[in-house]
Design an enzyme around this catalytic site. Structure first.
Site, PDB file in Angstrom:
ATOM      1  N   HIS A  10       0.827  -1.201   0.000  1.00 55.52           N
ATOM      2  CA  HIS A  10       0.000   0.000   0.000  1.00 55.52           C
ATOM      3  C   HIS A  10       0.863   1.254   0.000  1.00 55.52           C
ATOM      4  O   HIS A  10       0.505   2.273  -0.573  1.00 55.52           O
ATOM      5  CB  HIS A  10      -0.938  -0.006   1.206  1.00 55.52           C
ATOM      6  CG  HIS A  10      -2.162  -0.807   0.937  1.00 55.52           C
ATOM      7  ND1 HIS A  10      -2.788  -1.554   1.886  1.00 55.52           N
ATOM      8  CD2 HIS A  10      -2.869  -0.985  -0.206  1.00 55.52           C
ATOM      9  CE1 HIS A  10      -3.826  -2.157   1.350  1.00 55.52           C
ATOM     10  NE2 HIS A  10      -3.903  -1.817   0.091  1.00 55.52           N
ATOM     11  N   ARG A  70     -12.929  21.237   4.227  1.00 53.23           N
ATOM     12  CA  ARG A  70     -13.663  20.449   5.229  1.00 53.23           C
ATOM     13  C   ARG A  70     -12.920  20.623   6.554  1.00 53.23           C
ATOM     14  O   ARG A  70     -11.872  20.035   6.752  1.00 53.23           O
ATOM     15  CB  ARG A  70     -13.700  18.980   4.832  1.00 53.23           C
ATOM     16  CG  ARG A  70     -14.612  18.672   3.649  1.00 53.23           C
ATOM     17  CD  ARG A  70     -14.655  17.167   3.402  1.00 53.23           C
ATOM     18  NE  ARG A  70     -15.737  16.763   2.536  1.00 53.23           N
ATOM     19  CZ  ARG A  70     -15.585  16.440   1.239  1.00 53.23           C
ATOM     20  NH1 ARG A  70     -14.408  16.479   0.685  1.00 53.23           N
ATOM     21  NH2 ARG A  70     -16.624  16.054   0.516  1.00 53.23           N
ATOM     22  N   ARG A  98     -15.788  25.788   5.061  1.00 49.25           N
ATOM     23  CA  ARG A  98     -17.076  25.281   5.533  1.00 49.25           C
ATOM     24  C   ARG A  98     -17.004  25.125   7.042  1.00 49.25           C
ATOM     25  O   ARG A  98     -16.049  24.533   7.552  1.00 49.25           O
ATOM     26  CB  ARG A  98     -17.386  23.922   4.894  1.00 49.25           C
ATOM     27  CG  ARG A  98     -18.717  23.376   5.374  1.00 49.25           C
ATOM     28  CD  ARG A  98     -19.084  22.102   4.669  1.00 49.25           C
ATOM     29  NE  ARG A  98     -18.316  20.970   5.152  1.00 49.25           N
ATOM     30  CZ  ARG A  98     -18.435  19.735   4.662  1.00 49.25           C
ATOM     31  NH1 ARG A  98     -19.275  19.509   3.663  1.00 49.25           N
ATOM     32  NH2 ARG A  98     -17.723  18.757   5.136  1.00 49.25           N
ATOM     33  N   GLU A 136     -27.770  20.913   0.184  1.00 47.93           N
ATOM     34  CA  GLU A 136     -27.608  19.460   0.218  1.00 47.93           C
ATOM     35  C   GLU A 136     -28.797  18.754   0.874  1.00 47.93           C
ATOM     36  O   GLU A 136     -28.771  17.566   1.106  1.00 47.93           O
ATOM     37  CB  GLU A 136     -26.295  19.080   0.918  1.00 47.93           C
ATOM     38  CG  GLU A 136     -26.049  19.769   2.237  1.00 47.93           C
ATOM     39  CD  GLU A 136     -24.648  19.512   2.812  1.00 47.93           C
ATOM     40  OE1 GLU A 136     -23.950  18.603   2.340  1.00 47.93           O
ATOM     41  OE2 GLU A 136     -24.268  20.219   3.759  1.00 47.93           O
ATOM     42  N   ASN A 177     -23.262  14.883  -2.608  1.00 46.16           N
ATOM     43  CA  ASN A 177     -23.112  13.632  -1.842  1.00 46.16           C
ATOM     44  C   ASN A 177     -24.297  13.478  -0.891  1.00 46.16           C
ATOM     45  O   ASN A 177     -24.933  12.428  -0.808  1.00 46.16           O
ATOM     46  CB  ASN A 177     -21.814  13.639  -1.023  1.00 46.16           C
ATOM     47  CG  ASN A 177     -20.595  13.901  -1.878  1.00 46.16           C
ATOM     48  OD1 ASN A 177     -20.663  13.769  -3.088  1.00 46.16           O
ATOM     49  ND2 ASN A 177     -19.499  14.287  -1.261  1.00 46.16           N
ATOM     50  N   ASP A 178     -24.579  14.556  -0.171  1.00 47.22           N
ATOM     51  CA  ASP A 178     -25.715  14.480   0.744  1.00 47.22           C
ATOM     52  C   ASP A 178     -27.034  14.679   0.020  1.00 47.22           C
ATOM     53  O   ASP A 178     -28.015  13.984   0.301  1.00 47.22           O
ATOM     54  CB  ASP A 178     -25.568  15.531   1.857  1.00 47.22           C
ATOM     55  CG  ASP A 178     -24.676  15.020   2.968  1.00 47.22           C
ATOM     56  OD1 ASP A 178     -24.865  13.862   3.381  1.00 47.22           O
ATOM     57  OD2 ASP A 178     -23.794  15.758   3.415  1.00 47.22           O
ATOM     58  N   ARG A 180     -25.907   7.141   2.185  1.00 41.81           N
ATOM     59  CA  ARG A 180     -24.766   7.180   1.273  1.00 41.81           C
ATOM     60  C   ARG A 180     -23.671   6.191   1.652  1.00 41.81           C
ATOM     61  O   ARG A 180     -22.742   5.969   0.898  1.00 41.81           O
ATOM     62  CB  ARG A 180     -24.207   8.611   1.161  1.00 41.81           C
ATOM     63  CG  ARG A 180     -23.549   9.135   2.422  1.00 41.81           C
ATOM     64  CD  ARG A 180     -23.339  10.650   2.343  1.00 41.81           C
ATOM     65  NE  ARG A 180     -21.944  11.010   2.249  1.00 41.81           N
ATOM     66  CZ  ARG A 180     -21.477  12.259   2.353  1.00 41.81           C
ATOM     67  NH1 ARG A 180     -22.308  13.271   2.541  1.00 41.81           N
ATOM     68  NH2 ARG A 180     -20.208  12.520   2.272  1.00 41.81           N
TER      69      ARG A 180
HETATM   70  C1  PEP Z   1     -21.639  16.845  -0.058  1.00 44.08           C
HETATM   71  O1  PEP Z   1     -22.484  16.467   0.763  1.00 44.08           O
HETATM   72  O2  PEP Z   1     -21.781  16.737  -1.290  1.00 44.08           O
HETATM   73  C2  PEP Z   1     -20.363  17.447   0.393  1.00 44.08           C
HETATM   74  C3  PEP Z   1     -19.507  17.963  -0.457  1.00 44.08           C
HETATM   75  O3  PEP Z   1     -20.083  17.417   1.702  1.00 44.08           O
HETATM   76  P1  PEP Z   1     -19.634  16.113   2.518  1.00 44.08           P
HETATM   77  O4  PEP Z   1     -19.291  15.041   1.526  1.00 44.08           O
HETATM   78  O5  PEP Z   1     -18.466  16.560   3.330  1.00 44.08           O
HETATM   79  O6  PEP Z   1     -20.841  15.790   3.342  1.00 44.08           O
HETATM   80 MG    MG Z   2     -22.447  17.122   2.805  1.00 48.11          MG
END
Ligand code: PEP
Ligand code: MG
Length: 831
Positions: A452, A559, A595, A695, A718-719, A729
């Site tokens: 790895h 983040r 953020r 989101e 993503n959310d 997710r």
């Molecule tokens: C998302 O939700 O798309 C995002 C960018 O934030 P995270 O993945 O940190 O929840």
């Molecule tokens: Mg998010």
């Protein structure tokens, strides 16, 4: 000869099975029956004493195979074993094979004089013939016992499948397998038919990996429990989708020359593990040795507690490495740290350590080291080089826990000056933290191209030669070294002619790299002249440097969780201020969108007790909800951000906004902090912009109202996707549903962009979707102003945009919105 015992709830059934099986061998065969109970009104059941008597009646030095029908038959058989002396117990094998077919196959094999392992293998494979005849597809799902369960008794369901992903059940797929199995209540067993292994527990990462499952191997997975079929379906889906692996990312053959070529004098020969040329002074890395002494402990409960605490802290540390690595080396490679977490949760390993401490009164360090050594040794016995390499992961985890137990400080790999790192070996977690601007090359005496650490070095673009002779370990720090990661050669104090050749090769390599990256420094402008800002998602200063080097025009998502996780108390205002300011300085006036804290839910902060665990963490106390309920924590972060904003291009972004009230509440707190700073005469950017992440579906629905409150939007797909599709997710069972290319998500994006533009604010997108090359034309066509992706994806994304025109992208987006599935959207873009 191997003998057989049939354990069944029904005497008639057991006698019938015996009759059928013995008929196959035309004669007498030692099969004992333990079936039914002494209750004339209700004779169905199993009795451990009867099972014990049956086993005792056919005991054989060659082994006794016990076949059972349903749930409690297994319990009775297990209890019966308790009555036997240890030596006899070791001759008895409980087998999960189907009763009827298994008994027939076992009798035939035993009568033919096969040994117990062969008889077991025959019994286990007994369904093959039937499945083949029925034409059940491969991978095939066949219910071994399809009768309805009675009381608490559940059928055992089995799948037999051929593994098709390139590296088989290596660390990441094994981790995914175990994590998926753990979501269900059924008991999972898995065995490698091709290697003829015994069945192992499916909830043990080590046992699953030790099966040595490679591409083309046939495996059998059995599940027993009320959700057995769903469990197997979920596991089968993992195999069917190759564990989500894009095999092209596992193609070290292109870049790695594992052949060792002959050497000329003065050269050190090793394994070419990561291409590129490095010429720099040597710096040694030697993690502090951890000396373990074994001693007796009186209070074994306290000792077990001590080990558990160290394991827990190790988990937190690995989570932090994982979060950092996902950003720096991408989710796919970072998943190895997920696998490391599973090692720490492995019930087999924990039980073994627990037993050593409780029963043998061993100290935690000695107990832990012993079980880690055992697991590592089992990996080493495997023929497969890739799986052998997993020893490093186990050792990495093992050392981390030992370090915590003895109270050593973590190793420091932050170099002040550029150098070639020389070491015996590098743990994956060490490699993941390397800064490619300082570590110009890696030279180790151990390791291989499939370790790895080597994979991570390639991802980070650091040339590496591994497995050279031990003499390098005796070099003085500062000695000049050169290495060529393509040929696997290294030179200590190279002669001028060699140095010239290598310098020229390095020049050529760096020029090629620069040319590739040079394009990434150009703005992403479509063929018809529209520019899209390409920003980076980052989680540390190091990532920002990588991002800038890859052509990021700013940071679209910092983040900040990385500052808060993996520690025992929240970071202070000063700690945060220093990091935010340092990142802003690296960005040199490029925008930095910070953020605010998005923990809670699935990423709890251990130092904030949330009380009763949440049933639905993703719908729970996370993001802005958590911050508004912890105003002091929130204010500390806002103060640090505001202070860092002076003289820099910072913006604040609020996560998980569901309502206008939340935005207003957050802005009120921000105003309070701004007033406090004004009163204290502390400078900050008075024009600092405030934006929100879109989101949550409610935010999309009221995007027009929200747009009136803020300066920008960034869509977190993503959310957003998980909430739109109502699919967790992190749950692989619904992974196909949680697809950001689904038209419902695309329509949400469209709605958000329209609301933002109508209100005159800009809108970006920072979910993983932005890095999907297929999504580029759609996102461009939907009108996004900015896309923020992981640093590695920037050059490709920029290239994709320069090849598009807005007119054609809009046409594609319009069509995509009309599709009825994510797959159709994909097909549309692909054609
Ligand atoms: C998302 O939700 O798309 C995002 C960018 O934030 P995270 O993945 O940190 O929840
Ligand atoms: Mg998010």
């Amino acid at each position: 000869m191997v003998t057989i015992v049939i354990v069944s709830h029904s005497k008639q059934l057991a006698l019938g099975v015996r009759e059928l099986a013995t008929q196959m061998v035309q004669g007498d065969f030692p099969i004992a029956v333990a079936a039914g109970i002494e209750d004339s009104d209700n004779p169905l059941g199993t009795d451990p004493i009867r099972v014990y008597e049956a086993i005792a009646s056919v005991l054989s030095d060659d082994g006794v195979l016990v076949l059972m029908d349903l749930g409690s038959a297994l319990m009775s058989a297990e209890m019966a074993l308790e009555f036997l002396p240890q030596a006899q117990r070791e001759q008895v094998y409980l087998c999960e094979a189907p009763l009827v077919e298994g008994a027939v196959a076992a009798v035939v094999a035993a009568a033919a004089g096969k040994n117990i392992q062969q008889v077991i293998a025959e019994a286990r494979g007994a369904l093959t013939a039937k499945a083949t005849q029925l034409g059940v597809d491969n991978p095939q799902l066949s219910v071994v016992n399809s009768e309805s369960p009675t009381h608490a008794e559940y059928p055992t369901v089995e799948i037999r499948l051929t593994v098709s992903n390139r590296l088989g059940l290596h660390a990441r797929p094994a981790a995914l397998f175990v994590a998926t199995a753990a979501r269900f209540q059924s008991q999972i067993q898995v065995r490698n038919v091709t290697r003829n292994t015994a069945a192992v527990r499916g909830d043990s990462i080590n046992q699953v990996a030790i099966l040595g499952v490679r591409q083309g191997h046939e495996i059998v997975i059995t599940a027993t429990g009320k959700d057995a079929e769903q469990t197997l379906e979920a596991l089968q889906a993992l195999f069917a989708t190759n564990f989500g692996e894009d095999d092209s990312t596992f193609a070290p053959a292109q870049t790695v020359n594992q052949e060792v070529s002959p050497t000329t004098s003065g050269e050190l020969l090793g394994i070419a593990a990561s291409p590129g040329v490095a010429i720099a002074p040597v710096i040694h890395y030697q993690p502090p040795a951890i000396n373990i002494t074994q001693y007796h402990v009186d209070d074994s409960d306290a000792e077990w507690q001590r080990l558990q605490t160290a394991i827990h802290t190790a988990c937190l540390e690995i989570q932090a490495v994982f979060a950092q690595a996902s950003i720096q080396i991408g989710d796919a490679e970072a998943a190895i740290f997920d696998a490391q977490l599973l090692v720490l949760e492995d019930p087999v390993l924990l039980e073994a350590a627990h037993q050593r401490i409780l029963e043998h009164h061993l100290n935690a360090e000695a107990a832990w080291q012993a079980v880690i050594n055992e697991v590592a040794a089992s990996y080493q016995t495997l023929e497969d080089a890739y799986l052998q390499e997993r020893v490093n992961d186990v050792a990495d985890v093992g050392q981390r826990v030992l370090r915590l137990l003895v109270g050593n400080a973590p190793a420091d790999l932050h170099l002040l000056e550029p150098a070639i790192l020389v070491a015996t070996d590098l743990a994956p977690s060490d490699a993941a933290g390397l800064d490619p601007t300082k570590v110009l090359g890696i030279c180790t005496t151990a390791g291989s191209a499939t370790s790895h650490s080597a994979i991570i070095a390639r991802t980070l673009g650091i040339p590496a030669v591994l497995g050279v002779g031990g003499e390098v370990l005796h070099l003085e720090d500062g000695t000049l070294m050169a290495l060529d990661g393509e040929t696997g050669k290294a030179w200590v104090e190279p002669k001028p002619d060699i140095l010239d050749v290598l310098a020229a090769k390095r020049e050529a390599w760096q020029t090629a790299l620069k040319e590739a990256k040079a394009k990434a420094y150009q703005p992403a402008i479509t063929r018809d002249g529209r520019q899209i800002n390409i920003f980076a998602n980052v989680g540390s200063i190091n990532d920002v440097q990588v991002a800038v080097a890859n052509g990021a025009e700013g940071v679209g998502l910092l983040r900040t969780e990385f500052l808060y996780l993996g520690r025992t108390s929240a970071p202070t205002e000063d700690e945060q201020f220093i990091v935010y300011q340092a990142i802003a300085q690296v960005l040199n006036h490029r925008p930095l969108i910070i953020r605010t804290l998005d923990v809670g839910g699935d990423k709890p902060l251990p130092y904030f007790k949330i009380g009763v665990p949440e049933a639905n963490p993703f719908l729970g106390w996370r993001g802005i909800r958590f911050c508004l309920d912890h105003p002091e924590l929130f204010k500390t972060q806002l103060r640090a951000i505001l202070k860092a904003s002076a003289g820099h291009n910072l913006k604040i972004m609020l996560p998980m906004i569901a309502s206008v009230m939340e935005v207003r509440a957050a802005k009120t707190i921000l105003n309070d902090v701004q007033n406090e700073l004004r009163q204290a005469k502390i400078a900050f950017d008075e024009n600092l912009q405030v934006g929100i992440m879109i989101e949550i579906p409610s935010a999309v629905a009221i995007a027009d109202q929200l747009a009136a409150e803020v300066d920008f939007f960034s869509i977190g797909t993503n959310d957003l996707t998980q909430y739109v599709m109502a699919g967790d997710r992190t749950n692989p069972r619904v992974a196909t549903l949680v697809d950001a290319l689904h038209p419902s998500v695309l329509r949400m994006i469209q709605q958000t962009v329209q609301a933002a533009h109508t209100a005159g604010i800009w809108v970006g997108l920072c979910g993983e979707l932005a890095a999907d090359p297929l999504a580029a034309p759609i996102l461009l066509g939907l009108g996004l102003d900015e896309l923020s992706v992981n640093p590695q994806s920037i050059p490709i994304l920029k290239q994709a945009i320069t090849q598009l025109s807005v007119t054609e992208a809009e046409a594609i987006a319009t069509l995509a919105l009309q599709q009825d599935s994510a797959n159709h959207v994909r097909a549309l873009v692909n054609c």
